[in-house]
Design a protein around this motif. Structure first.
Motif, PDB file in Angstrom:
ATOM      1  N   GLU A 147       0.855  -1.174  -0.010  1.00 14.40           N
ATOM      2  CA  GLU A 147       0.205  -0.111   0.036  1.00 14.40           C
ATOM      3  C   GLU A 147       1.090   1.192   0.105  1.00 14.40           C
ATOM      4  OE1 GLU A 147      -3.445  -0.633   0.816  1.00 14.40           O
ATOM      5  OE2 GLU A 147      -3.909   1.376   0.212  1.00 14.40           O
ATOM      6  N   ALA A 148       0.798   2.060  -0.883  1.00  8.98           N
ATOM      7  CA  ALA A 148       1.875   3.184  -1.120  1.00  8.98           C
ATOM      8  C   ALA A 148       1.378   4.238  -2.038  1.00  8.98           C
ATOM      9  CB  ALA A 148       3.000   2.726  -1.912  1.00  8.98           C
ATOM     10  N   ASP A 149       1.587   5.443  -1.783  1.00  7.24           N
ATOM     11  CA  ASP A 149       1.314   6.565  -2.481  1.00  7.24           C
ATOM     12  C   ASP A 149       2.559   6.910  -3.659  1.00  7.24           C
ATOM     13  OD1 ASP A 149       0.769   9.045  -3.594  1.00  7.24           O
ATOM     14  OD2 ASP A 149      -0.040   9.776  -1.841  1.00  7.24           O
ATOM     15  N   VAL A 150       2.335   6.909  -4.895  1.00  2.68           N
ATOM     16  CA  VAL A 150       3.577   7.164  -5.681  1.00  2.68           C
ATOM     17  C   VAL A 150       3.840   8.609  -5.694  1.00  2.68           C
ATOM     18  CG1 VAL A 150       3.234   5.516  -7.726  1.00  2.68           C
ATOM     19  CG2 VAL A 150       1.983   7.746  -7.727  1.00  2.68           C
ATOM     20  N   LEU A 151       3.102   9.556  -5.297  1.00  3.42           N
ATOM     21  CA  LEU A 151       3.676  10.965  -4.959  1.00  3.42           C
ATOM     22  C   LEU A 151       4.396  11.009  -3.460  1.00  3.42           C
ATOM     23  CD1 LEU A 151       0.115  12.624  -5.950  1.00  3.42           C
ATOM     24  CD2 LEU A 151       2.448  12.132  -7.300  1.00  3.42           C
ATOM     25  N   LYS A 152       4.307  10.146  -2.605  1.00  3.20           N
ATOM     26  CA  LYS A 152       5.255  10.519  -1.328  1.00  3.20           C
ATOM     27  C   LYS A 152       6.136   9.378  -1.277  1.00  3.20           C
ATOM     28  CE  LYS A 152       0.891  12.695   0.706  1.00  3.20           C
ATOM     29  NZ  LYS A 152      -0.290  11.958   1.279  1.00  3.20           N
ATOM     30  N   LEU A 208       2.059   1.274 -15.157  1.00  2.79           N
ATOM     31  CA  LEU A 208       1.196   2.410 -14.689  1.00  2.79           C
ATOM     32  C   LEU A 208      -0.099   2.513 -15.266  1.00  2.79           C
ATOM     33  CD1 LEU A 208       4.376   4.855 -14.292  1.00  2.79           C
ATOM     34  CD2 LEU A 208       3.465   3.368 -12.482  1.00  2.79           C
ATOM     35  N   VAL A 209      -0.905   1.597 -15.085  1.00  5.98           N
ATOM     36  CA  VAL A 209      -2.122   1.540 -15.888  1.00  5.98           C
ATOM     37  C   VAL A 209      -3.364   2.393 -15.243  1.00  5.98           C
ATOM     38  CG1 VAL A 209      -3.880  -0.152 -16.493  1.00  5.98           C
ATOM     39  CG2 VAL A 209      -1.708  -0.650 -16.733  1.00  5.98           C
ATOM     40  N   ALA A 210      -3.670   3.377 -15.881  1.00  5.52           N
ATOM     41  CA  ALA A 210      -4.864   4.070 -15.411  1.00  5.52           C
ATOM     42  C   ALA A 210      -4.407   4.980 -14.186  1.00  5.52           C
ATOM     43  CB  ALA A 210      -6.238   3.294 -15.304  1.00  5.52           C
ATOM     44  N   LEU A 211      -3.363   5.402 -14.076  1.00  2.21           N
ATOM     45  CA  LEU A 211      -2.676   5.966 -12.643  1.00  2.21           C
ATOM     46  C   LEU A 211      -2.582   7.412 -13.054  1.00  2.21           C
ATOM     47  CD1 LEU A 211      -1.632   5.334  -9.752  1.00  2.21           C
ATOM     48  CD2 LEU A 211       0.706   5.479 -10.999  1.00  2.21           C
ATOM     49  N   LEU A 212      -1.739   7.749 -13.994  1.00  2.33           N
ATOM     50  CA  LEU A 212      -1.109   9.108 -14.171  1.00  2.33           C
ATOM     51  C   LEU A 212      -1.976  10.256 -14.355  1.00  2.33           C
ATOM     52  CD1 LEU A 212       2.066   7.973 -16.169  1.00  2.33           C
ATOM     53  CD2 LEU A 212       2.131   8.657 -13.974  1.00  2.33           C
ATOM     54  N   HIS A 213      -3.233   9.635 -14.732  1.00  2.00           N
ATOM     55  CA  HIS A 213      -4.288  10.886 -14.951  1.00  2.00           C
ATOM     56  C   HIS A 213      -4.712  11.439 -13.484  1.00  2.00           C
ATOM     57  CE1 HIS A 213      -6.578   7.119 -16.231  1.00  2.00           C
ATOM     58  NE2 HIS A 213      -6.517   7.335 -14.862  1.00  2.00           N
ATOM     59  N   PHE A 214      -4.350  10.592 -12.394  1.00  2.00           N
ATOM     60  CA  PHE A 214      -4.491  11.033 -11.219  1.00  2.00           C
ATOM     61  C   PHE A 214      -3.384  11.933 -10.577  1.00  2.00           C
ATOM     62  CE2 PHE A 214      -7.244   7.457 -11.154  1.00  2.00           C
ATOM     63  CZ  PHE A 214      -8.499   8.020 -11.007  1.00  2.00           C
ATOM     64  N   VAL A 215      -2.174  12.178 -11.536  1.00  2.00           N
ATOM     65  CA  VAL A 215      -0.952  13.179 -10.970  1.00  2.00           C
ATOM     66  C   VAL A 215      -1.172  14.327 -11.676  1.00  2.00           C
ATOM     67  CG1 VAL A 215       1.188  13.035 -10.880  1.00  2.00           C
ATOM     68  CG2 VAL A 215       0.167  10.763 -10.545  1.00  2.00           C
TER      69      VAL A 215
HETATM   70  C1  LIG Z   1      -8.536   3.638 -12.161  1.00  2.00           C
HETATM   71  S1  LIG Z   1      -7.813   2.608 -10.981  1.00  2.00           S
HETATM   72  C2  LIG Z   1      -6.816   1.451 -12.155  1.00  2.00           C
HETATM   73  C3  LIG Z   1      -6.401   0.411 -11.300  1.00  2.00           C
HETATM   74  C4  LIG Z   1      -5.558  -0.710 -12.037  1.00  2.00           C
HETATM   75  N1  LIG Z   1      -4.205  -0.223 -12.428  1.00  2.00           N
HETATM   76  C5  LIG Z   1      -6.304  -1.285 -13.103  1.00  2.00           C
HETATM   77  O1  LIG Z   1      -5.876  -0.817 -14.379  1.00  2.00           O
HETATM   78  O2  LIG Z   1      -7.305  -2.000 -13.145  1.00  2.00           O
HETATM   79  C6  LIG Z   1      -6.620   3.958 -10.421  1.00  2.00           C
HETATM   80  C7  LIG Z   1      -5.750   3.392  -9.412  1.00  2.00           C
HETATM   81  O3  LIG Z   1      -4.600   4.420  -9.193  1.00  2.00           O
HETATM   82  C8  LIG Z   1      -4.562   4.523  -7.747  1.00  2.00           C
HETATM   83  N2  LIG Z   1      -3.789   5.715  -7.618  1.00  2.00           N
HETATM   84  C9  LIG Z   1      -4.273   6.921  -7.741  1.00  2.00           C
HETATM   85  N3  LIG Z   1      -3.447   7.682  -7.149  1.00  2.00           N
HETATM   86  C10 LIG Z   1      -2.344   7.103  -6.794  1.00  2.00           C
HETATM   87  C11 LIG Z   1      -1.223   7.584  -6.093  1.00  2.00           C
HETATM   88  N4  LIG Z   1      -1.081   8.684  -5.819  1.00  2.00           N
HETATM   89  N5  LIG Z   1      -0.457   6.480  -5.512  1.00  2.00           N
HETATM   90  C12 LIG Z   1      -0.883   5.332  -5.687  1.00  2.00           C
HETATM   91  N6  LIG Z   1      -1.950   4.617  -6.247  1.00  2.00           N
HETATM   92  C13 LIG Z   1      -2.704   5.685  -6.772  1.00  2.00           C
HETATM   93  C14 LIG Z   1      -5.771   4.311  -7.283  1.00  2.00           C
HETATM   94  O4  LIG Z   1      -5.886   3.703  -5.814  1.00  2.00           O
HETATM   95  C15 LIG Z   1      -6.365   3.133  -7.996  1.00  2.00           C
HETATM   96  O5  LIG Z   1      -6.045   1.783  -7.790  1.00  2.00           O
END
Ligand SMILES: C[S@@+](CC[C@H](N)C(=O)[O-])C[C@H]1O[C@@H](n2cnc3c(N)ncnc32)[C@H](O)[C@@H]1O
Length: 150
Positions: free
Chosen positions: A13-18, A41-48
């Motif tokens: 369990e981790a936060d890629v930003l921290k 990094l699947v469906a993740l970077l649009h949260f950054v």
């Molecule tokens: C749309 S889901 C995609 C999950 C998985 N990669 C997939 O494709 O099934 C986005 C994931 O990004 C994770 N996420 C968002 N910001 C994050 C961060 N700062 N650090 C780690 N994980 C993050 C969320 O917890 C979530 O599990």
């Protein structure tokens, strides 16, 4: 997910930003980072958001991987002017979750310095499909790509 004789699995369990995710004990105990690995990094970077330097984040992670490692990523895009995706982004913002939809050019920038595998950065269902894609690209709304660290 569990490890098997064919390969080990671990969860952290981790936060890629921290967190420095490559240094986490679960990662170090599971992967030999002297050897090539795949970073997904699947469906993740649009949260950054841009303010959190997503390109620096990816570069930093790749710098910790052996040559021959792969970057696999998918990213939601603004490229098709989809109203529902824009509204989804606004809903996340209201809940305090930042992020950014990016154009194809912006997604392609994550692969700078890597050897991009064919067919390059494309809408998800066009990356080596088993059959001719039937959906309109706009309905997929994600770009994907795979690059290899030289
Ligand atoms: C749309 S889901 C995609 C999950 C998985 N990669 C997939 O494709 O099934 C986005 C994931 O990004 C994770 N996420 C968002 N910001 C994050 C961060 N700062 N650090 C780690 N994980 C993050 C969320 O917890 C979530 O599990």
């Amino acid at each position: 997910m569990r490890g098997t004789p064919q390969g080990r699995t671990a969860y952290a369990e981790a936060d890629v930003l921290k967190d420095d995710i490559l240094q986490l004990p679960q990662v170090r105990a599971t992967l030999n980072l002297e050897e090539p690995v795949a970073l997904s990094l699947v469906a993740l970077l649009h949260f950054v958001p841009d303010a959190s330097d997503p390109y620096g984040l990816v570069r930093g992670l790749l710098d910790g991987l052996a040559p021959g490692s792969y970057l696999v990523l998918s990213h939601a895009t603004e490229g098709f002017a989809r109203e529902d995706l824009r509204e989804l982004g606004e809903m996340y913002q209201r809940k305090g979750i930042d992020g950014k939809l990016r154009s194809r050019t912006e997604v392609a920038r994550f692969f700078d310095g890597l050897d991009l595998l064919d067919p390059g950065v494309v809408v998800g269902h066009r990356w080596r499909p088993d059959e001719e894609p039937r959906l309109p690209d706009a309905e997929v709304g994600f770009y994907v790509g795979v690059g290899r660290r030289p």
